[in-house]
Design an enzyme around this catalytic site. Structure first.
Site, mmCIF file in Angstrom:
data_model
loop_
_atom_site.group_PDB
_atom_site.id
_atom_site.type_symbol
_atom_site.label_atom_id
_atom_site.label_comp_id
_atom_site.label_asym_id
_atom_site.label_seq_id
_atom_site.Cartn_x
_atom_site.Cartn_y
_atom_site.Cartn_z
ATOM 1 N N SER A 1 0.797 -1.223 0.000
ATOM 2 C CA SER A 1 0.000 0.000 0.000
ATOM 3 C C SER A 1 0.834 1.280 0.000
ATOM 4 O O SER A 1 1.631 1.491 -0.900
ATOM 5 C CB SER A 1 -0.945 -0.058 1.200
ATOM 6 N N ARG B 1 -3.930 4.920 21.316
ATOM 7 C CA ARG B 1 -4.094 3.481 21.037
ATOM 8 C C ARG B 1 -2.803 2.941 20.432
ATOM 9 O O ARG B 1 -2.057 3.686 19.782
ATOM 10 C CB ARG B 1 -5.264 3.221 20.084
ATOM 11 N N THR C 1 -0.056 -1.366 12.778
ATOM 12 C CA THR C 1 0.867 -1.531 11.650
ATOM 13 C C THR C 1 2.282 -1.032 11.925
ATOM 14 O O THR C 1 3.186 -1.259 11.131
ATOM 15 C CB THR C 1 0.357 -0.794 10.385
HETATM 16 C C1 LIG Z 1 -4.532 6.417 12.089
HETATM 17 C C2 LIG Z 1 -4.479 5.647 10.820
HETATM 18 O O1 LIG Z 1 -4.519 6.225 9.722
HETATM 19 N N1 LIG Z 1 -4.382 4.310 10.963
HETATM 20 C C3 LIG Z 1 -4.305 3.413 9.804
HETATM 21 C C4 LIG Z 1 -3.212 2.395 9.997
HETATM 22 O O2 LIG Z 1 -3.510 1.601 11.132
HETATM 23 P P1 LIG Z 1 -2.770 1.701 12.547
HETATM 24 O O3 LIG Z 1 -3.327 0.526 13.322
HETATM 25 O O4 LIG Z 1 -3.174 3.023 13.120
HETATM 26 O O5 LIG Z 1 -1.300 1.628 12.300
HETATM 27 O O6 LIG Z 1 -3.163 1.537 8.863
HETATM 28 C C5 LIG Z 1 -4.366 0.774 8.674
HETATM 29 C C6 LIG Z 1 -4.154 -0.148 7.496
HETATM 30 O O7 LIG Z 1 -3.907 0.557 6.322
HETATM 31 C C7 LIG Z 1 -5.553 1.702 8.479
HETATM 32 O O8 LIG Z 1 -6.731 0.936 8.389
HETATM 33 C C8 LIG Z 1 -5.637 2.690 9.639
HETATM 34 O O9 LIG Z 1 -6.635 3.622 9.420
HETATM 35 MG MG LIG Z 2 -3.853 1.090 0.525
#
Ligand SMILES: CC(=O)N[C@H]1[C@@H](OP(=O)(O)O)O[C@H](CO)[C@@H](O)[C@@H]1O
Ligand SMILES: [Mg+2]
Length: 555
Positions: A67, A519, A523
């Site tokens: 991505s 939180r 990722t």
């Molecule tokens: C704040 C933010 O943009 N978080 C993103 C990011 O997740 P995190 O769990 O915050 O790292 O990556 C995900 C996958 O692409 C997406 O679903 C999500 O919205």
């Molecule tokens: Mg994507």
């Protein structure tokens, strides 16, 4: 699992030994890491995809992409038979599979899982897996690993669909399992014909854009989306799209470009500037499942006015609500189908958007971060619209509502031709075909935004004025162990470590319209901090003090 299968897995997996000292996790969006570390993971996910196909007796998808991550990374994720994300029940198995140290451990793990899940190996339909990949250079070598993984299950078939956007692959898996045509040609055909249908249904008295406004400039993140958009654009009338950062002019994937960059940094992507003041611009992410709009604020700065996922959601909600109102107002249609419309956001949705949607009388639901949660919730409604602020989202229609719309349009087309009710029903049907029912899709989302703007006769500015975003700030904090942060209520409240939430509350209380939550990221190895307040200084300072609290409580 018979002897032959056992030895096939053992010999095949000996070519794909996992890297030492790396622990991989399926996470919010599949496995992601530096591409050089992923050969054994992709191979093993190939096995998983074949097993999932046997278990569900359906076609499964396997997408190789990272991505919006940097170009040297890659990743892999599974599309379930419905076209949605892999069932969460199988995620622990995916983790165990990726981390099994030796071929013997791997085969033993598979053997146990096959028994536990009662996976039918012989006699039944053989496994079928559709493979897709984005434009990353590492994708070619990983394709071989994926094929080897799939075909290490006896009789399994891997079908290489080539370079695709993530949502295209999900769409194909869903279509195949519904017995529909599912090639890329069919995908473009469905999007362009439903777009045309919506254009034809624009009320005559609403003027379409004149002059400069009919042009849209799209930042393709130097990824797969721009390339595909160029193909799609040729099938459309009434819309002029200029694609920049299509990756064909030497630009690097996601470097200073793309939806993630634009949304987080709130500056123009590479290739955009003062010449674009007054033009409607949009940005896709590296695998084209996210979409944001923007316009260049002034000739002298690189600042933009961002129109994010929350505003796309609001635009969609307004349009859908209007069509439902038309359907419900007609005497003879009354009570024939009370479609439930629901919207789904996460805590990252700007507070002003949530207020706006509630003021429209809509049911707003919050889920934890991650498309799998939003999608699941949205599927509870007849029409469920979900979006993450970062631009990933779609609109789901229930089978029963689609059935009712089809029956209604059939009935009406034989009677009062061209009535408002018929048009509203036809519009909703066309939306259900245009917007990807499997997963958020930047290309189909973009076409829906464009046709709704034309329907409303709105410019980007008019759309952006629906409500004004509250100033916000996002920060990341590195801590020793981010899993020590445990949250509840869709991640809005910290339950552990004890005392942290009370301390955050005390900070929030100091700011007008203050809101903040923390939180652990799914990722990245960080704790995320989000803050909002009535002024940018307030949001910045609230985010800063909350991140200090996180450091103090988590070291
Ligand atoms: C704040 C933010 O943009 N978080 C993103 C990011 O997740 P995190 O769990 O915050 O790292 O990556 C995900 C996958 O692409 C997406 O679903 C999500 O919205
Ligand atoms: Mg994507």
């Amino acid at each position: 699992m018979n002897e032959e299968q056992h030895s096939l897995l053992l010999s095949s997996s000996s070519h794909y030994l996992p890297p030492q000292g790396v622990k991989l996790s399926y996470g919010t969006a599949g496995f992601r890491a530096d591409a050089s570390l992923l050969h054994s993971t992709v191979y093993r996910v190939g096995i998983l995809a074949a097993l999932r196909s046997l278990k569900t007796q359906s076609m499964i998808g396997m997408m190789t992409t990272a991505s919006h991550n940097k170009i040297s990374d890659n990743g892999v994720k599974i599309a379930d038979p419905s076209g949605g994300m892999l069932s969460q029940q199988w995620e622990p198995f995916a983790d165990a599979l990726a981390n099994a140290p030796s071929p013997q451990d791997l085969v033993q793990l598979i053997n146990e899982f096959v028994k536990k899940e009662n996976i039918p190996f012989s006699g039944a339909r053989p496994a079928e897996v559709l493979l897709g990949r984005d434009t990353r250079p590492s994708g070619d070598a990983l394709l071989k690993a994926a094929k080897d993984g799939v075909t290490s299950v006896i009789a399994a078939v891997a079908i290489d669909m080539g370079i695709l956007t993530t949502p295209q692959l999900h769409w194909m898996v869903r279509a195949r399992n519904k017995g529909m045509k599912a090639s890329e040609h069919d995908y473009f055909g469905q999007l362009s014909s439903s777009f045309r249908c919506l254009m034809d249904l624009i009320p005559g008295d609403k003027s379409t854009f004149g002059g400069i406004n009919d042009k849209l400039v799209v930042d393709g993140a130097n990824g797969v989306g721009g390339v595909k958009l160029k193909v799609l654009e040729k099938l459309l009338n009434g819309l002029i799209i200029e694609v920049r950062n299509s990756g064909e002019d030497g630009g690097i994937l996601n470097e200073g470009v793309g939806a993630d960059y634009v949304q987080k940094e709130k500056v123009v992507p590479h290739g955009f500037g003062s010449k674009d003041v007054g033009t409607r611009c949009a940005s896709l992410d590296g695998d084209a499942d996210r979409l944001v709009y923007f316009c260049v604020s002034s000739e002298s700065s690189s600042k933009i006015d961002l129109v994010d996922g929350d505003k796309i959601l609001s635009l969609f909600a307004l349009f859908i609500r209007e069509q439902l109102r038309i359907l419900n107002e007609q005497e003879d249609m009354k009570n024939s189908y009370q479609a439930r419309l629901g919207v789904v956001q996460t805590a990252y949705a700007n507070g002003a958007s949530t207020n706006y949607l509630r003021q429209l009388g809509l049911e707003v639901n919050l889920t934890p971060t991650g498309v799998k949660y939003l999608h699941e919730k949205a599927a509870e409604f007849d029409i469920g619209i979900y979006f993450e602020a970062n631009g990933h989202g779609t609109i789901l229609f229930s089978e029963s509502f689609i059935g009712w719309l089809e029956a209604t349009t059939d009935k009406l087309s034989s009677g009062s031709k061209g009535s408002e009710v018929e048009k509203a029903a036809l519009r909703l049907l066309a939306v259900s075909k245009l917007i990807n029912q499997a997963v958020g899709d930047a290309l189909s989302g973009l076409l829906l935004v464009e046709v709704i703007l034309q329907h409303m006769g709105w410019t980007l500015d008019r759309w952006n004025e629906l409500y004004q975003d509250l100033p916000s700030r996002q920060l990341k904090v590195k801590v020793a162990d981010r899993t020590a942060v445990v949250t509840a209520n869709a991640e809005t409240v910290v339950v552990s470590p004890p005392g942290l939430q009370e301390a955050i509350n005390a900070e929030i209380a100091k700011y007008l319209q203050g809101r903040s939550f923390v939180r652990p990221s799914g990722t990245e190895d960080v704790v995320r901090v989000y803050a909002e307040a009535s002024t940018q200084e307030g949001a910045d300072s609230l985010a800063y003090s909350v991140s200090k609290l996180v450091e103090r409580f988590l070291g």
